[in-house]
Write a protein that holds these residues in place. Structure first.
Motif, PDB file in Angstrom:
ATOM      1  N   GLY A 180      -9.389 -12.915  15.875  1.00 18.05           N
ATOM      2  CA  GLY A 180      -9.982 -12.680  14.564  1.00 18.05           C
ATOM      3  C   GLY A 180     -10.858 -11.449  14.528  1.00 18.05           C
ATOM      4  N   ALA A 181     -11.770 -11.341  15.498  1.00 20.43           N
ATOM      5  CA  ALA A 181     -12.655 -10.180  15.543  1.00 20.43           C
ATOM      6  C   ALA A 181     -11.858  -8.896  15.710  1.00 20.43           C
ATOM      7  CB  ALA A 181     -13.665 -10.331  16.683  1.00 20.43           C
ATOM      8  N   ASN A 182     -10.847  -8.925  16.574  1.00 15.95           N
ATOM      9  CA  ASN A 182     -10.010  -7.737  16.769  1.00 15.95           C
ATOM     10  C   ASN A 182      -9.367  -7.299  15.457  1.00 15.95           C
ATOM     11  OD1 ASN A 182     -10.568  -7.919  19.518  1.00 15.95           O
ATOM     12  ND2 ASN A 182      -8.613  -8.878  20.021  1.00 15.95           N
ATOM     13  N   MET A 183      -8.814  -8.254  14.708  1.00 17.29           N
ATOM     14  CA  MET A 183      -8.154  -7.920  13.450  1.00 17.29           C
ATOM     15  C   MET A 183      -9.143  -7.396  12.419  1.00 17.29           C
ATOM     16  SD  MET A 183      -5.387 -11.002  13.138  1.00 17.29           S
ATOM     17  CE  MET A 183      -4.306 -11.350  14.525  1.00 17.29           C
ATOM     18  N   SER A 184     -10.332  -7.988  12.384  1.00 15.98           N
ATOM     19  CA  SER A 184     -11.344  -7.510  11.442  1.00 15.98           C
ATOM     20  C   SER A 184     -11.749  -6.070  11.750  1.00 15.98           C
ATOM     21  CB  SER A 184     -12.583  -8.416  11.475  1.00 15.98           C
ATOM     22  OG  SER A 184     -12.358  -9.614  10.770  1.00 15.98           O
ATOM     23  N   VAL A 185     -11.977  -5.779  13.023  1.00 16.54           N
ATOM     24  CA  VAL A 185     -12.361  -4.427  13.400  1.00 16.54           C
ATOM     25  C   VAL A 185     -11.229  -3.447  13.094  1.00 16.54           C
ATOM     26  CG1 VAL A 185     -12.940  -2.910  15.345  1.00 16.54           C
ATOM     27  CG2 VAL A 185     -14.019  -5.163  15.145  1.00 16.54           C
ATOM     28  N   ALA A 186      -9.996  -3.836  13.414  1.00 17.52           N
ATOM     29  CA  ALA A 186      -8.852  -2.952  13.156  1.00 17.52           C
ATOM     30  C   ALA A 186      -8.719  -2.659  11.666  1.00 17.52           C
ATOM     31  CB  ALA A 186      -7.569  -3.577  13.698  1.00 17.52           C
ATOM     32  N   ALA A 187      -8.800  -3.689  10.833  1.00 16.43           N
ATOM     33  CA  ALA A 187      -8.655  -3.481   9.392  1.00 16.43           C
ATOM     34  C   ALA A 187      -9.803  -2.648   8.828  1.00 16.43           C
ATOM     35  CB  ALA A 187      -8.568  -4.830   8.683  1.00 16.43           C
TER      36      ALA A 187
ATOM     37  N   THR B 101      -4.412  -5.305  16.776  1.00 16.21           N
ATOM     38  CA  THR B 101      -4.586  -3.992  16.153  1.00 16.21           C
ATOM     39  C   THR B 101      -3.471  -3.735  15.156  1.00 16.21           C
ATOM     40  OG1 THR B 101      -5.700  -3.134  18.125  1.00 16.21           O
ATOM     41  CG2 THR B 101      -4.746  -1.513  16.620  1.00 16.21           C
ATOM     42  N   PHE B 102      -2.250  -4.041  15.552  1.00 14.90           N
ATOM     43  CA  PHE B 102      -1.099  -3.893  14.662  1.00 14.90           C
ATOM     44  C   PHE B 102      -1.322  -4.698  13.379  1.00 14.90           C
ATOM     45  CE2 PHE B 102       2.888  -5.519  13.002  1.00 14.90           C
ATOM     46  CZ  PHE B 102       3.671  -4.379  12.897  1.00 14.90           C
ATOM     47  N   THR B 103      -1.688  -5.962  13.525  1.00 14.95           N
ATOM     48  CA  THR B 103      -1.871  -6.826  12.357  1.00 14.95           C
ATOM     49  C   THR B 103      -2.968  -6.306  11.440  1.00 14.95           C
ATOM     50  OG1 THR B 103      -1.101  -8.778  13.558  1.00 14.95           O
ATOM     51  CG2 THR B 103      -2.454  -9.164  11.610  1.00 14.95           C
ATOM     52  N   GLY B 104      -4.112  -5.939  12.016  1.00 14.62           N
ATOM     53  CA  GLY B 104      -5.212  -5.427  11.202  1.00 14.62           C
ATOM     54  C   GLY B 104      -4.813  -4.192  10.414  1.00 14.62           C
ATOM     55  N   TYR B 105      -4.071  -3.296  11.060  1.00 14.54           N
ATOM     56  CA  TYR B 105      -3.640  -2.071  10.385  1.00 14.54           C
ATOM     57  C   TYR B 105      -2.587  -2.354   9.315  1.00 14.54           C
ATOM     58  CZ  TYR B 105      -6.160   1.832  12.438  1.00 14.54           C
ATOM     59  OH  TYR B 105      -7.136   2.745  12.755  1.00 14.54           O
TER      60      TYR B 105
ATOM     61  N   ALA C 195       6.685  -0.209   4.427  1.00 16.31           N
ATOM     62  CA  ALA C 195       7.214   0.604   5.525  1.00 16.31           C
ATOM     63  C   ALA C 195       6.147   1.553   6.056  1.00 16.31           C
ATOM     64  CB  ALA C 195       8.437   1.390   5.056  1.00 16.31           C
ATOM     65  N   GLN C 196       5.363   2.122   5.170  1.00 15.95           N
ATOM     66  CA  GLN C 196       4.296   3.033   5.601  1.00 15.95           C
ATOM     67  C   GLN C 196       3.207   2.269   6.348  1.00 15.95           C
ATOM     68  OE1 GLN C 196       2.547   5.294   2.406  1.00 15.95           O
ATOM     69  NE2 GLN C 196       1.056   6.310   3.736  1.00 15.95           N
ATOM     70  N   ALA C 197       2.872   1.069   5.859  1.00 14.61           N
ATOM     71  CA  ALA C 197       1.842   0.255   6.518  1.00 14.61           C
ATOM     72  C   ALA C 197       2.274  -0.127   7.930  1.00 14.61           C
ATOM     73  CB  ALA C 197       1.552  -0.994   5.686  1.00 14.61           C
ATOM     74  N   ILE C 198       3.540  -0.501   8.098  1.00 10.99           N
ATOM     75  CA  ILE C 198       4.036  -0.891   9.419  1.00 10.99           C
ATOM     76  C   ILE C 198       4.082   0.318  10.349  1.00 10.99           C
ATOM     77  CG2 ILE C 198       6.039  -1.765  10.701  1.00 10.99           C
ATOM     78  CD1 ILE C 198       6.647  -3.541   8.274  1.00 10.99           C
ATOM     79  N   SER C 199       4.535   1.440   9.851  1.00 10.15           N
ATOM     80  CA  SER C 199       4.611   2.645  10.687  1.00 10.15           C
ATOM     81  C   SER C 199       3.230   3.058  11.182  1.00 10.15           C
ATOM     82  CB  SER C 199       5.254   3.789   9.902  1.00 10.15           C
ATOM     83  OG  SER C 199       6.599   3.484   9.585  1.00 10.15           O
ATOM     84  N   GLN C 200       2.244   2.998  10.306  1.00 11.13           N
ATOM     85  CA  GLN C 200       0.882   3.340  10.710  1.00 11.13           C
ATOM     86  C   GLN C 200       0.348   2.340  11.723  1.00 11.13           C
ATOM     87  OE1 GLN C 200      -2.347   5.185   8.120  1.00 11.13           O
ATOM     88  NE2 GLN C 200      -2.917   3.037   8.020  1.00 11.13           N
ATOM     89  N   ALA C 201       0.674   1.059  11.526  1.00 10.79           N
ATOM     90  CA  ALA C 201       0.222   0.024  12.453  1.00 10.79           C
ATOM     91  C   ALA C 201       0.837   0.208  13.836  1.00 10.79           C
ATOM     92  CB  ALA C 201       0.560  -1.358  11.904  1.00 10.79           C
ATOM     93  N   ILE C 202       2.093   0.637  13.900  1.00 10.07           N
ATOM     94  CA  ILE C 202       2.741   0.886  15.188  1.00 10.07           C
ATOM     95  C   ILE C 202       2.057   2.050  15.907  1.00 10.07           C
ATOM     96  CG2 ILE C 202       4.874   1.784  16.226  1.00 10.07           C
ATOM     97  CD1 ILE C 202       6.424  -0.013  14.353  1.00 10.07           C
TER      98      ILE C 202
END
Length: 290
Positions: free
Chosen positions: A40-47, A240-244, A256-263
């Motif tokens: 959870g914390a990881n996803m919050s920081v990533a987002a 990190t992927f999920t948060g992004y 598609a843009q959101a997934i590419s940036q997350a990768i």
């Protein structure tokens, strides 16, 4: 818009080992580091680092105030994190020379989140906001139902994986993210492949091979290849992927843009040792050259 994260908060104790231990094996670690962690914390920081307003709903123990302060420093709204009488959750993480990891998790305060706390937090949410959960806290089903009733986009990151936990929230989900092994386990339990699930949008992450996206309404499937990098620590890459991804959706990006940036963000993450403290920010991701 905002992202509401019913998420775990852990102290991550990361040990560098020559290889992952086998049954009954004792290993000497060459290094120990402590990081802010928890899916959870990881996803919050990533987002938050990806540019979203993130409100974290969670709990720490009496000794866990440092974690709340760290989240605040990283741009996360921490007003809905409570202090419990039980210890803060923590994880013991062994990382080998190739970057693979093995994790032992103690839930602690992450399983002490009350319905009143959840309701009070989400009373400030607005229709169209995102709600994300993982399987490291209690109250997931209650949150999913509440989020659906409030008109939020309800998202679930299916880890640590339990088929029963995923199936309990499936009727309330708009978005599901799981890895390839978890997708196979869910299919065995439910009889449904990712493209057959009763969830409008599904992402299956494929590790070093990238990710696959399913729009179950249209039947569309898209493949997103990963970038080739030298991994030193895979811990937190999926978070990190999920948060992004969620931040991209929150900011109005096409999927598609959101997934590419997350990768891109996940590719940077695996080149770093640590968890929430070393998640790349948006400038890192935009400037990266692979």
């Amino acid at each position: 818009m905002a992202i509401w994260n019913l998420g775990s908060i852990n102290a991550d104790m990361v040990y560098a080992v020559p290889h992952l231990p086998g049954p009954g094996e004792t290993l000497a670690a060459s290094k120990l580091e402590q990081f802010l962690g928890g899916k959870g914390a990881n996803m919050s920081v990533a987002a938050a680092r990806a540019g979203s307003h993130v409100c974290h709903i969670g709990a720490v123990g009496p000794e866990g105030r440092w974690a709340v302060e760290r989240l605040t420093e990283y741009g996360v709204d921490t007003r809905h994190i409570s202090e419990a009488e039980v210890p803060t959750g923590h994880a013991i993480i062994a990382v080998d020379a190739g970057g693979e990891n093995q994790i032992v998790l103690f839930p602690g305060a992450n399983h002490s989140i009350g319905a009143d706390q959840l309701g009070q937090a989400l009373s400030s949410a607005q229709a169209g906001d995102l709600l994300v959960m993982q399987n490291e806290t209690n109250a997931q089903v209650e949150a999913a139902k509440m989020g659906r009733d409030l008109g939020l986009k309800v998202c679930y990151a299916a880890a640590p994986f339990e088929a029963e936990a995923v199936q309990a929230v499936l009727p309330h989900l708009d978005f599901l993210i799981l890895n390839e092994v978890e997708a196979e386990q869910l299919q065995q339990a439910s009889g449904l492949s990712p493209d057959q699930l009763p969830v409008p949008q599904v992402i299956v992450t494929l590790g070093s091979r990238g990710a696959r996206y399913f729009d179950t309404a249209s039947g569309e499937t898209q493949e997103f290849p990963a970038f080739k990098v030298e991994a030193v620590d895979t811990t937190g890459a999926g978070d990190t992927f999920t948060g992004y991804v969620l931040a991209g959706i929150d900011r109005g990006m096409p999927i598609a843009q959101a997934i590419s940036q997350a990768i891109r963000a996940a590719a940077i993450m695996v080149t770093r040792h640590g968890t929430a403290d070393v998640i790349p920010d948006l400038k890192d991701v935009q400037d990266a050259r692979f």
